[in-house]
Design a protein around this motif. Structure first.
Motif, short mmCIF file in Angstrom:
data_model
loop_
_atom_site.label_atom_id
_atom_site.label_comp_id
_atom_site.label_asym_id
_atom_site.label_seq_id
_atom_site.Cartn_x
_atom_site.Cartn_y
_atom_site.Cartn_z
N GLU A 1 0.82 -1.21 0.00
CA GLU A 1 0.00 0.00 0.00
C GLU A 1 0.86 1.27 0.00
OE1 GLU A 1 -0.83 -2.66 1.97
OE2 GLU A 1 -2.43 -3.15 0.54
N ASP A 2 2.05 1.17 0.62
CA ASP A 2 2.93 2.33 0.65
C ASP A 2 3.31 2.77 -0.76
OD1 ASP A 2 2.84 2.41 3.36
OD2 ASP A 2 4.78 1.41 3.66
N PHE A 3 3.55 1.77 -1.62
CA PHE A 3 3.91 2.11 -3.01
C PHE A 3 2.72 2.74 -3.72
CE2 PHE A 3 7.01 -1.08 -1.84
CZ PHE A 3 8.17 -0.56 -2.38
N ARG A 4 1.57 2.17 -3.44
CA ARG A 4 0.37 2.73 -4.08
C ARG A 4 0.15 4.16 -3.61
NH1 ARG A 4 -4.73 0.38 -1.88
NH2 ARG A 4 -4.43 2.24 -0.59
N ASP A 5 0.36 4.38 -2.31
CA ASP A 5 0.20 5.72 -1.75
C ASP A 5 1.18 6.70 -2.43
OD1 ASP A 5 -1.65 4.68 -0.10
OD2 ASP A 5 -0.45 4.76 1.72
N MET A 6 2.41 6.22 -2.63
CA MET A 6 3.41 7.08 -3.26
C MET A 6 3.00 7.44 -4.69
SD MET A 6 7.42 6.42 -3.79
CE MET A 6 7.01 5.45 -5.24
N ARG A 7 2.55 6.42 -5.42
CA ARG A 7 2.11 6.71 -6.79
C ARG A 7 0.96 7.70 -6.78
NH1 ARG A 7 3.11 1.14 -7.73
NH2 ARG A 7 0.94 0.63 -7.35
N GLU A 8 0.07 7.53 -5.83
CA GLU A 8 -1.07 8.45 -5.76
C GLU A 8 -0.63 9.84 -5.33
OE1 GLU A 8 -4.06 6.42 -3.50
OE2 GLU A 8 -4.56 5.13 -5.20
N SER A 9 0.37 9.88 -4.47
CA SER A 9 0.90 11.17 -4.04
C SER A 9 1.54 11.91 -5.22
CB SER A 9 1.91 10.93 -2.91
OG SER A 9 2.90 11.92 -2.92
N ASN A 10 2.30 11.17 -6.06
CA ASN A 10 2.89 11.78 -7.26
C ASN A 10 1.81 12.29 -8.20
OD1 ASN A 10 5.54 11.48 -6.58
ND2 ASN A 10 5.78 9.50 -7.61
N LYS A 11 0.78 11.49 -8.36
CA LYS A 11 -0.31 11.87 -9.24
C LYS A 11 -0.97 13.15 -8.71
CE LYS A 11 -4.31 9.87 -11.46
NZ LYS A 11 -5.35 8.85 -11.33
N ALA A 12 -1.15 13.20 -7.39
CA ALA A 12 -1.78 14.37 -6.76
C ALA A 12 -0.94 15.63 -7.01
CB ALA A 12 -1.97 14.13 -5.27
N LYS A 13 0.40 15.46 -6.94
CA LYS A 13 1.26 16.62 -7.20
C LYS A 13 1.07 17.13 -8.61
CE LYS A 13 4.97 15.11 -4.09
NZ LYS A 13 6.21 14.30 -4.07
N GLY A 14 1.01 16.20 -9.57
CA GLY A 14 0.79 16.59 -10.97
C GLY A 14 -0.55 17.28 -11.14
N LEU A 15 -1.55 16.79 -10.43
CA LEU A 15 -2.88 17.38 -10.52
C LEU A 15 -2.88 18.81 -9.97
CD1 LEU A 15 -5.19 14.38 -9.53
CD2 LEU A 15 -4.84 15.37 -11.81
N HIS A 16 -2.17 19.02 -8.87
CA HIS A 16 -2.09 20.36 -8.30
C HIS A 16 -1.41 21.33 -9.27
CE1 HIS A 16 -2.97 18.90 -4.11
NE2 HIS A 16 -3.73 19.97 -4.25
N LEU A 17 -0.38 20.83 -9.95
CA LEU A 17 0.31 21.66 -10.94
C LEU A 17 -0.66 22.05 -12.05
CD1 LEU A 17 3.05 22.81 -11.98
CD2 LEU A 17 3.27 20.70 -13.30
N LEU A 18 -1.37 21.05 -12.58
CA LEU A 18 -2.30 21.33 -13.69
C LEU A 18 -3.42 22.27 -13.25
CD1 LEU A 18 -2.52 17.80 -15.34
CD2 LEU A 18 -1.34 19.83 -16.24
N GLU A 19 -3.81 22.15 -12.00
CA GLU A 19 -4.89 22.99 -11.48
C GLU A 19 -4.55 24.48 -11.63
OE1 GLU A 19 -5.68 22.06 -7.39
OE2 GLU A 19 -7.69 22.97 -7.43
N PHE A 20 -3.29 24.81 -11.38
CA PHE A 20 -2.82 26.19 -11.53
C PHE A 20 -3.15 26.72 -12.93
CE2 PHE A 20 0.50 28.98 -13.22
CZ PHE A 20 0.54 30.00 -12.29
#
Lengths: 177, 177
Positions: A74-93
């Motif tokens: 699950e830690d790996f999945r969380d990390m992947r999701e965390s990376n995805k979330a970062k990309g989403l925040h960037l695009l949100e701008f």
């Protein structure tokens, strides 16, 4: 020659700041995006559509993972999701800015080597124009850091607009962005 | 970010066809110009101003003069005037197109090495955008014919839009234009 009735589809590749990290956009991609809205789209928002995507660099050396402790799958999945979330925040701008001025947009995330992914996305999406920010590096610096924009000007199968940073925005180390 | 009220000043460097000679425009500059009107200017003609200039290459080897017979100083003056007239005919093609769609324009002639003159004109005129046609040559071809667009993307002090020829417009010898 015919004046198109379909909006001009402008693809803008955006990345995170090497200095500040996610979710902050790099100086060069922010400048390229804002310049395009100001000087090309202007008030003719219905004539343009902005296609934004963020390339997440797959870190082959695993440096990103050095500080992380993994105890379960699950830690790996969380990390992947965390990376995805970062990309989403960037695009949100960027999506927010498009909304503010009323120009249509789409945004998505891809993974891989930026220069290859950008050229692949041009082939897949067939935009009218590709917009790229450029650090405006000299020859010596390019040997070490490479330049995505020079590669894409040569290889992307559509017109390419490259926009350098303003002198007053350039960090002490020009390779930073 | 501010939407500019002054028109966006788009500089387009145009040259004669290497195949057909003056007053015919090269395939790549004609394509770049028409693409810019169709996809960037569109119907928003009051928002843009087109700045056109033709760089006349000073022929150091004097090949142009090989077939000419000079009997008096006036012959040289006539030749210079003839070259100027050719450049004017080339520019007339572009100015006429601008007039047809109703976008403001200016046009002029310069002499020299195209890549240097283009970068000088950018410094002098300070356009918002420089538009260049590109032959889209491979690495091997570039060694022999050089590329103006690659030089200007790197050195011109403004955003640069490079537009390659369509595949169906490319001559048998891609160095031709």
């Amino acid at each position: 020659m015919e004046i198109a009735s379909e909006p001009t589809r402008v693809m803008v590749a955006v990345n995170e700041s090497a200095i500040k990290g996610y979710p902050h956009p790099s100086i060069s991609c922010k400048r390229a995006f804002e310049w395009t809205l100001e000087k090309i789209v202007r008030s003719n928002t219905s004539d343009f559509k902005i296609l934004l995507f963020n390339v997440q660099v797959v870190d082959e050396d695993g440096f990103d993972e050095v500080d992380s402790i993994f105890t379960s799958p699950e830690d790996f999945r969380d990390m992947r999701e965390s990376n995805k979330a970062k990309g989403l925040h960037l695009l949100e701008f960027f999506v927010k800015k498009c909304h503010e001025i009323g120009v249509g947009c789409e945004a998505w995330i891809k993974k891989g080597d930026p220069k290859d992914v950008i050229c692949q996305e041009v082939r897949r999406v067939r935009p009218d124009l590709l917009v790229l920010g450029s650090r405006g590096l000299g020859r010596f610096q390019k040997v070490f850091v490479g330049t995505v924009s020079a590669f894409c000007v040569k290889h992307a199968e559509c017109p390419v607009l490259t926009i350098k940073r303003n002198a007053d925005e350039t960090p002490n180390d020009p390779a930073d962005d």
